[in-house]
Design an enzyme around this catalytic site. Structure first.
Site, PDB file in Angstrom:
ATOM      1  N   CYS A 181     -17.785 -34.943   5.607  1.00 26.99           N
ATOM      2  CA  CYS A 181     -16.844 -33.851   5.859  1.00 26.99           C
ATOM      3  C   CYS A 181     -17.598 -32.556   6.197  1.00 26.99           C
ATOM      4  O   CYS A 181     -18.224 -32.488   7.243  1.00 26.99           O
ATOM      5  CB  CYS A 181     -15.905 -33.693   4.675  1.00 26.99           C
ATOM      6  SG  CYS A 181     -14.418 -32.732   5.062  1.00 26.99           S
ATOM      7  N   HIS A 193     -13.616 -39.316   4.799  1.00 28.41           N
ATOM      8  CA  HIS A 193     -13.966 -39.495   3.390  1.00 28.41           C
ATOM      9  C   HIS A 193     -14.062 -40.970   3.022  1.00 28.41           C
ATOM     10  O   HIS A 193     -13.072 -41.585   2.597  1.00 28.41           O
ATOM     11  CB  HIS A 193     -12.931 -38.803   2.505  1.00 28.41           C
ATOM     12  CG  HIS A 193     -13.094 -37.330   2.440  1.00 28.41           C
ATOM     13  ND1 HIS A 193     -13.818 -36.703   1.443  1.00 28.41           N
ATOM     14  CD2 HIS A 193     -12.663 -36.343   3.257  1.00 28.41           C
ATOM     15  CE1 HIS A 193     -13.813 -35.398   1.640  1.00 28.41           C
ATOM     16  NE2 HIS A 193     -13.117 -35.157   2.740  1.00 28.41           N
ATOM     17  N   GLU A 220     -15.287 -42.225   0.421  1.00 23.94           N
ATOM     18  CA  GLU A 220     -15.050 -42.470  -1.017  1.00 23.94           C
ATOM     19  C   GLU A 220     -13.582 -42.745  -1.301  1.00 23.94           C
ATOM     20  O   GLU A 220     -13.241 -43.281  -2.360  1.00 23.94           O
ATOM     21  CB  GLU A 220     -15.547 -41.286  -1.847  1.00 23.94           C
ATOM     22  CG  GLU A 220     -14.595 -40.134  -1.983  1.00 23.94           C
ATOM     23  CD  GLU A 220     -14.455 -39.287  -0.736  1.00 23.94           C
ATOM     24  OE1 GLU A 220     -13.536 -38.453  -0.668  1.00 23.94           O
ATOM     25  OE2 GLU A 220     -15.289 -39.444   0.191  1.00 23.94           O
TER      26      GLU A 220
END
Length: 381
Positions: free
Chosen positions: A261, A356, A358
């Site tokens: 990001c 993202h 994650e």
């Protein structure tokens, strides 16, 4: 029960009348929207939302409550929260409080009962705007004028305001790294607004992480002889995060780097590129991104309002971008609007994605990137 009135006003004069939930008061920031159907607690606590009033496009929020295990940071980070309907009760065995309780405890104003579809269409049409949400100032003209007086997101250096004040070991928050993968790699992570699930995914890939404040000098990290450096997500204008750009530039070629990001945007700027503010950004869990190396399309989680301009660099005959640190593959592309979503350097060990992996919240399609970071460090050892 009589609910207190609340008002949300955009800088263009658009006003939404609703009712208050959460804290009483008022706040100002950039109005944005998120398209996820779930994951509101992760959204609320994501430091990348600092300075923003977030509206959720899914009509009901809060039905499964909140708990102490799912926050992505130590506190609620949004400036304000707008929903069509806030659930009055939390119906989940993990719930410890309601959404309204969480906002009230954090002192954050929420507004419900507004037409979030109309608000989203307005932001998609005119772009993200400065806004105010209030239970105090219910005069539309007054709140609009006050929203217009707020600083915009361009030029805003917010990473330093959400970063950890002191360094710490990630194991204190997420436990020890997975030991079954062989060697445990030591990584220095720059916290520009880091989400906790990133630390969990690094640990799951056998990576021991030390987290550093955003303004930590590169020399301090280099002196620690870490196997790699991670550049986190975070809020604000990447071009205004000058210390992050300088640090990344100094670290390039000396240690393997992985960015997510804001970290991806800082890498792009350190490579001599440019960033720009997107009209309304990408915020949600359903963005399709193609990895040119494999041809695979991943459904990915996003939260960014700026992007790296792929026209920043000239291309060589093989299509590589010619950056200040050698060739780079512009590796990942958004299939909705053609935004550049990732890059892999060919001549120094570094790569980054703007989305993202994650996935908190979101799909798990891109989790392999944490193992790719491990592989990058193995090849550089």
């Amino acid at each position: 029960m009589t609910l207190a009135p609340a008002l949300l006003a955009l800088e263009d004069g658009t006003v939404f009348h609703g009712t208050a939930f959460g804290a009483e008061g008022e706040s100002f920031g950039e109005a944005v929207f998120n398209t996820a159907m779930a994951g509101y607690q992760e959204v609320l606590t994501d430091p990348s939302y600092a300075g923003q009033i977030v509206t959720m496009t899914a009509p009901q929020q809060g039905n499964y409550g909140v708990n102490d295990e799912d926050p992505e940071s130590r506190q609620v980070q949004v400036a304000g929260f707008a929903v069509r309907e806030a659930s009055r009760r939390a119906s989940n065995w993990r719930a410890q409080a309601t959404l309204a309780d969480a906002l009230a405890d954090a002192g954050v104003v929420g507004i419900e009962g507004i037409d979030t579809r109309a608000l989203t269409v307005r932001l998609r049409t005119a772009g993200a705007m400065r806004a105010g949400v209030s239970t105090v100032d219910l005069d539309p003209a007054s709140l609009v004028e006050r929203a217009r007086a707020v600083d915009g997101m361009e030029g805003a250096d917010l990473a330093r305001t959400v970063s950890t004040p002191v360094g710490y070991e990630a194991s204190e928050l997420v436990g020890a790294p997975e030991p079954t993968l062989g060697r445990v790699f030591r990584v220095a992570a720059y916290d520009f607004g880091m989400k906790r699930n990133i630390l969990r995914r690094l640990a799951a890939s056998g990576i021991e992480t030390t987290v550093f404040p955003a303004e930590t000098p590169a020399a301090e990290v280099i002196a620690g002889a870490y196997d790699g450096v991670f550049l986190s997500n975070g809020p604000g204008d990447p071009a205004a995060t000058t210390y992050g750009i300088a640090t990344t530039r100094e670290l390039l070629g000396k240690v393997p780097i992985f960015g997510i990001c804001l970290g991806s945007q800082l890498l792009g700027l350190a490579l001599g590129g440019r960033t720009y503010k997107m009209p309304y950004g990408h915020r949600g869990v359903n963005q399709p991104v193609r990895d040119l190396a494999t041809g695979a399309v991943e459904i990915t989680s996003h939260n960014h309002g700026f992007a790296v301009d792929p026209a920043s660099w000239t291309r060589d005959p093989d299509g590589f971008a010619m950056t200040d640190h050698g060739r780079a593959s512009l590796s990942h592309w958004n299939l909705n609007d053609g935004t550049l979503e990732g890059m892999r350097c060919a001549d120094v060990p570094a790569f980054a994605v703007q989305y993202h992996p994650e996935a908190a919240p979101g799909p798990h399609d891109a989790r392999y990137l944490f193992d790719e970071f491990r592989t990058l460090m193995e090849g550089s050892g």
